[in-house]
Design a protein around this motif. Structure first.
Motif, short mmCIF file in Angstrom:
data_model
loop_
_atom_site.label_atom_id
_atom_site.label_comp_id
_atom_site.label_asym_id
_atom_site.label_seq_id
_atom_site.Cartn_x
_atom_site.Cartn_y
_atom_site.Cartn_z
N ASP A 99 44.75 27.01 41.95
CA ASP A 99 45.49 27.45 42.58
C ASP A 99 45.54 27.91 44.19
N HIS A 135 44.80 30.84 45.15
CA HIS A 135 44.68 32.27 45.48
C HIS A 135 42.67 32.51 45.74
N ASN A 169 41.54 46.91 40.10
CA ASN A 169 41.14 45.39 39.30
C ASN A 169 41.95 44.45 40.17
N GLY A 170 41.45 43.61 40.06
CA GLY A 170 41.45 42.24 41.33
C GLY A 170 40.68 42.58 42.53
N ILE A 176 28.44 29.56 37.37
CA ILE A 176 29.75 28.88 36.44
C ILE A 176 30.44 28.77 37.72
N GLN A 204 33.23 39.76 30.35
CA GLN A 204 34.45 40.56 30.38
C GLN A 204 34.67 40.74 29.64
N ASP A 228 35.55 35.24 25.30
CA ASP A 228 34.26 34.54 26.17
C ASP A 228 32.99 33.94 25.83
#
Ligand SMILES: Nc1ncnc2c1ncn2[C@@H]1O[C@H](COP(=O)(O)OP(=O)(O)OP(=O)(O)O)[C@@H](O)[C@H]1O
Ligand SMILES: Nc1ncnc2c1ncn2[C@@H]1O[C@H](COP(=O)(O)OP(=O)(O)OP(=O)(O)O)[C@@H](O)[C@H]1O
Ligand SMILES: [Mg+2]
Ligand SMILES: [Mg+2]
Lengths: 256, 252, 348, 252
Positions: free
Chosen positions: B15, B17, B39-40, B53, B93, B97
């Motif tokens: 997208d 980012h 975070n992030g 991956i 995390q 998943d």
């Protein structure tokens, strides 16, 4: 994960067509399609005129020609098999390019081809300018029963959930040394499919309950899409399209 | 030979980012390194590069190289990827998943079975891994019917059962109960592996990892002994890190 | 089995539209009682699942596509009323958002796939569930057969529409069309039956509360209440009989207008047309598949064998179904084996 | 009037697993209570009872009553449930369960919009909630394109925006960076609500909640001032709890 990100058919943009309220676009598309289907197949100029209307709309909506062409190809094979009809139809025959074909069959094939294609293009104009969720909002405002819009809303969300869970399962396999071709081994595939279904359901169920716990009652709160309610002006603009089609049909009828 | 080598890794999500802005990092065999950051910051994104991956092959916006031991991650080189995935064990995390089979036992057996283990040996490996995380009892239950903490423990077991050379864990201690957290620390300390652990739990990093790296906004901003980094309150504060309530860096 | 605009005449489309709306209103009324907190998300998932499996489609007749339908799966998981709504929602969204299936043919498509398919699937399923043991294998087999029945019957629904409102008289008889549709859809039905059976058995094992057809009871436990067994057994048998007999009856019906010369031209040209079609984008493989079915039936049509082909298709389906059932059952030599042969012979 | 009253709540999941074996609990208005316990104790299951998500109506294996203020949770009483859900704000353990709309702003607006807010008032509420968790910048991004910690913060915002009377949070601090964790604590301390917080982070419980309840194997095994419970090493050890490395109960 969440819902409503499925806009596989949506072409992002800010054209006047995009900004038309969804309920107007749906009503106009359905009416336009009905006029097209109701047109006698012999009225060739009328179909030409419909194609022009669609082209103008596509330009107004700034939908790329390539996109329309590519998307309609997906549906076209089904319509295009109509070229087989001239060979299967009964009745008087004629020669086209040295092949014997039925006149009636030619007309029937043409009928499917032209109405099918125009129908596909109209639907593409609608879906290309309206995100899936807005289509549902539009249906809701057109008084579509809540059970239907609610199932449809969940369906769109679950398409995401299914895709997302499938992606997670694929990554999980890959990172633990699986060869993706294994996926197609029957046992793995079968159990994978069942698990995917269950996982997707349970994820979606939890999301649903979370929605409920934030006061969801079966319909998206109107405040979230207040900005898009149709004005009288929009309805007039929307009505113009099928009205134009009717005018084309009638004049053609009188002339031919 | 270095265990892990990242050279100017950049990555932008589809997208648009941009999550990694050129990350270079070297980890020697046997080192235990904590990856800290707000975070992030891009920690998870970085971790997903370590066994190929990310980046998805053919993706623009990705550059740089990642090497594990003598091999370079290359999404197009399938046998090479398989070898890298054999060496690198990744605990995601989100345990959802990681777990995808109908029962816990099958899920833990999945990796070792792909390594070629069979029969009694495989069963023993599964039991051992499950016992290590204290989840032997839930063996025959469905992973998606476990509590989140139980799922996380099983997720750790699925990777332990593969006995990787490089163990990469993305916030392994979150959602674990305090004893499970300590037990996990003991397991990790008892293993003879190279470790890269993402965590927001600074005391935990201190306890497990002699060395720490701070990632912020897709760039590495600090790299050094954990004790030194955690004693530098200014550094921590600049990157949204701080020691928790009631905790003091223990005197050595 | 989406029908595009312009295949079925206006009046017939309209009539079907009216009927479809009427029946949907009925479903809505009944669904209101069913659509509780638990069923609403399940309905959405079933719709999404059906939507996803329907993406794999290919042409079977001019303007008509072939693919999995999902009616029996929906009936098994959310019951006939909500199930019919689910499939209808899929069709509506496909027509409006994905330009798949004609907007003016919505009434036709809903009648075939949503109403007929789900109703048949549910009747056969509930009938079989009364006969078969309540084990995972029993439920799976019931769903498998119900799927085939529902798909094949839905395809016959199209044939009826074509008889009523086809825009063009054809050289091939309706019997052949019927047999073609039945044959192709028997094969589709096997695929669909396998997928549906796997899905429903997985859910039934772990979350029996989610399988409507089991009415919340766990496996291996008799269901309580409901309609008398006899009704469903008879209903299921009747549908099976229609399935096996109807196709052959239709097929042997009228080889009207059959003409050797036409057919010769037809096969050659059909091939030509298929090559023409196969250049279309990435669908080439699927397309050829569909096309070759058509060509096959065209050739065999010469000696009236099409009817047989359809019948063989149906029979084959049941044979394969039985074979799978037996193997599965032998593997898990589980409860109540003595009931099974009875059930199976009755089904034949 | 008590804020929350549970009386002998029992619950078995549809697969037959009994998660709650008779839980009784009373919380007074304005209290802040921590719910502690090992993985799989039933904390999440209990929390899902508080606004009528569980038990599903007509499910066997569930009994007992849950009251919020003057109302009793009853899955069949729809208007009653709506009122209870207005009062109780629930932050789920997994943020992926909570976020489902295409943009963060819409997702946060969802709850207040269901309460009847519109236009400028709604926008203000959304901005305020996002600012509180420091996520104002990601307003227009898609929730599933955020990092896990960012998603958790947004999930908290979705509930804060509804201004509930009883705030129930299931491990709100997991996956949060240390500063975000402290900021969350400050937000909660600044709110005038009754709080029930599930956590494995005992220092966090100490910081926020004067009272704690320990749940183990579906039963409440201790209930008292947090300081007392956390000072009782035996009690903690019996229920797989323990104070983390480097932490000492601060002297008052
Ligand atoms: N699938 C995605 N698509 C687009 N952007 C993403 C996606 N996943 C993450 N991002 C963005 O990339 C950046 C880094 O995300 P990442 O998940 O790596 O963070 P993180 O350091 O692991 O954070 P946390 O501590 O919260 O787990 C964030 O700004 C995030 O919003
Ligand atoms: N959907 C489910 N179906 C069946 N059993 C479940 C389900 N969810 C949880 N359980 C079981 O119920 C028990 C309680 O689970 P719960 O999620 O309430 O634990 P928890 O206290 O929240 O644990 P954690 O700290 O790990 O989040 C566990 O034994 C778990 O395995
Ligand atoms: Mg992360
Ligand atoms: Mg929990």
């Amino acid at each position: 994960m969440g819902a409503g990100h499925t806009h596989p058919m949506y072409v992002h943009g800010h054209s006047p067509v995009h900004h038309l309220a969804p309920e107007v676009k749906i009503a106009a598309s359905v009416l336009f399609t009905i006029v097209v289907v109701a047109t006698p197949r012999e009225l060739l100029p009328a179909f030409g005129a419909y194609a022009v209307i669609i082209a103008v709309l596509a330009v107004l909506a700034r939908i790329p020609v390539g996109w329309l062409a590519r998307r309609s190809l997906i549906e076209l094979p089904f319509v295009a098999t109509a070229v087989l009809l001239p060979f299967f139809a009964a009745g008087p025959r004629t020669d086209v390019l040295g092949l014997s074909v039925a006149v009636e069959g030619l007309w029937a094939g043409w009928n499917i081809l032209v109405k099918g294609t125009l129908g596909v293009l109209i639907a593409l104009l609608l879906s290309g300018t309206t995100p899936a969720r807005d289509v549902l909002v539009g249906l809701d405002r057109l008084r579509c029963p809540q059970a239907i819009t609610q199932i449809a809303l969940f369906m769109l969300r679950y398409l995401d959930v299914l895709a997302d869970e499938a992606r997670r399962m694929r990554i999980a396999r890959l990172s633990r040394l699986d060869d993706p071709r294994f996926l197609w081994q029957v046992r793995g595939f079968a159990s994978g499919l069942g698990t995917l279904f269950l996982r997707a359901f349970e994820r979606g169920e939890r999301v649903f309950l979370a929605m409920r716990s934030r006061g969801y009652t079966g319909r998206l709160p109107a405040a979230l899409h207040e900005g898009t309610v149709a004005t009288a002006g929009q309805w007039a603009v929307g009505a113009a399209v099928p009205a134009l089609a009717v005018v084309v049909l009638l004049t053609d009828r009188l002339l031919v | 030979m270095t265990a892990l080598l990242l050279d100017d890794v950049r990555y932008a999500y589809p997208d648009g980012h941009q999550a990694l802005h050129g990350v270079s990092l070297r980890i020697e065999p046997g080192e235990r390194v904590a990856l800290l950051g707000p975070n992030g910051a891009g920690k998870t994104t970085l971790v997903l590069h370590l066994n190929g991956i990310l980046p998805a092959s053919g993706l623009t916006g990705a550059s740089g190289t990642v090497s594990v031991g003598d091999r370079t991650v290359d999404p197009r080189d399938r046998p090479g990827l398989a070898e890298i995935r054999r060496r690198v064990g990744l605990v995601f995390q989100d345990p959802d998943d990681q777990l995808f089979l109908p029962t816990v036992a099958e899920d833990v057996a999945f990796g070792p079975a792909n390594l070629g283990l069979r029969g009694a040996e495989l069963a023993a490996r599964v039991d051992e891994a499950l016992a290590a995380v204290g989840m032997g009892e839930v063996k025959d239950r469905a992973p998606h019917h476990l509590s989140l903490g139980q799922r996380r423990r099983v997720a750790v077991a699925t990777v332990l059962a593969m006995r990787p050379d490089l163990l990469v864990m993305d916030e392994p201690s979150s959602n674990l109960d305090p004893q499970a957290r300590r037990e996990l620390a003991e397991i990790v300390l008892g293993l003879d592996v190279t470790l890269l652990m993402v965590t927001h739990d600074l005391p935990y990093a201190m306890q497990l990892c002699p060395r720490s790296v701070i990632l912020d906004a897709g760039r590495i901003v600090a790299d050094g002994p954990t004790r030194d980094l955690l004693s530098d309150a200014d550094l921590l504060a600049r990157h949204r890190l701080e020691l928790p309530y009631g905790f003091a860096v223990p005197v050595p | 089995m989406h029908i595009s605009n312009g295949i079925i005449g206006g009046p017939v489309s309209l009539a079907y539209g009216v009927v479809a709306v009427g029946l949907l209103v009925l479903c809505l009324g009944r669904a209101r009682q069913d659509l509780n907190d638990r069923l609403a998300p399940m309905a959405g998932l079933v719709a999404a699942f059906i939507f996803a499996v329907q993406m794999l489609n290919f042409p079977v007749l001019p303007g008509v596509s072939g693919h999995l339908l999902g009616g029996a799966l929906a009936a098994a998981l959310v019951g006939p009323w909500v199930g019919a709504l689910c499939v209808s929602v899929v069709l509506i969204v496909q027509a409006l958002v994905f330009a798949d299936g004609g907007i003016s043919a919505l009434g036709l498509n809903i009648s075939n796939m949503a109403l007929l398919g789900t109703a048949v699937g549910y009747l056969v399923l509930v009938g079989l569930l009364k006969l078969l043991p309540r084990t995972a294998a029993g439920v799976g087999f019931a769903v498998f057969l119900a799927s085939i029945a529902s798909v094949v019957l839905a395809s016959q629904g199209f044939v009826l529409q074509f008889v009523l409102g086809g825009e063009v008289p054809l050289t091939i008889g309706y019997g052949q069309i019927s047999a073609t549709m039945a044959g192709v859809h028997a094969l589709i039905g096997i695929g669909e039956g396998l997928i549906a059976a796997v899905t429903v058995t997985t859910v039934a094992k772990v979350r029996p509360d989610l399988v409507y057809a089991l009415r919340g009871a766990r496996l291996d436990r008799p269901a309580t209440g409901g309609v008398p067994t006899k009704v469903f057994v008879l209903g299921g048998l009747a549908v099976a009989a229609v399935l096996a007999g109807g196709a052959s009856y239709l097929a042997s019906g009228s080889p009207d207008g059959l003409d050797a010369t036409t057919l010769e031209g037809c096969t050659v040209d059909a091939d030509g047309a298929i090559t023409g079609g196969s250049c279309i984008a990435q669908r080439a493989a699927d397309h050829e598949l569909g096309g070759s079915f058509l060509a096959d039936y065209g050739i065999k049509g010469i000696d009236n064998a099409t009817g047989l082909a359809g019948l063989i298709g149906v029979a084959l389906t049941f044979a394969i179904g039985l074979a799978i059932f037996w193997t599965v059952r032998r593997r898990r030599a589980a409860a109540a084996p003595e009931q099974v042969p009875v059930a199976v012979s009755a089904e034949k």
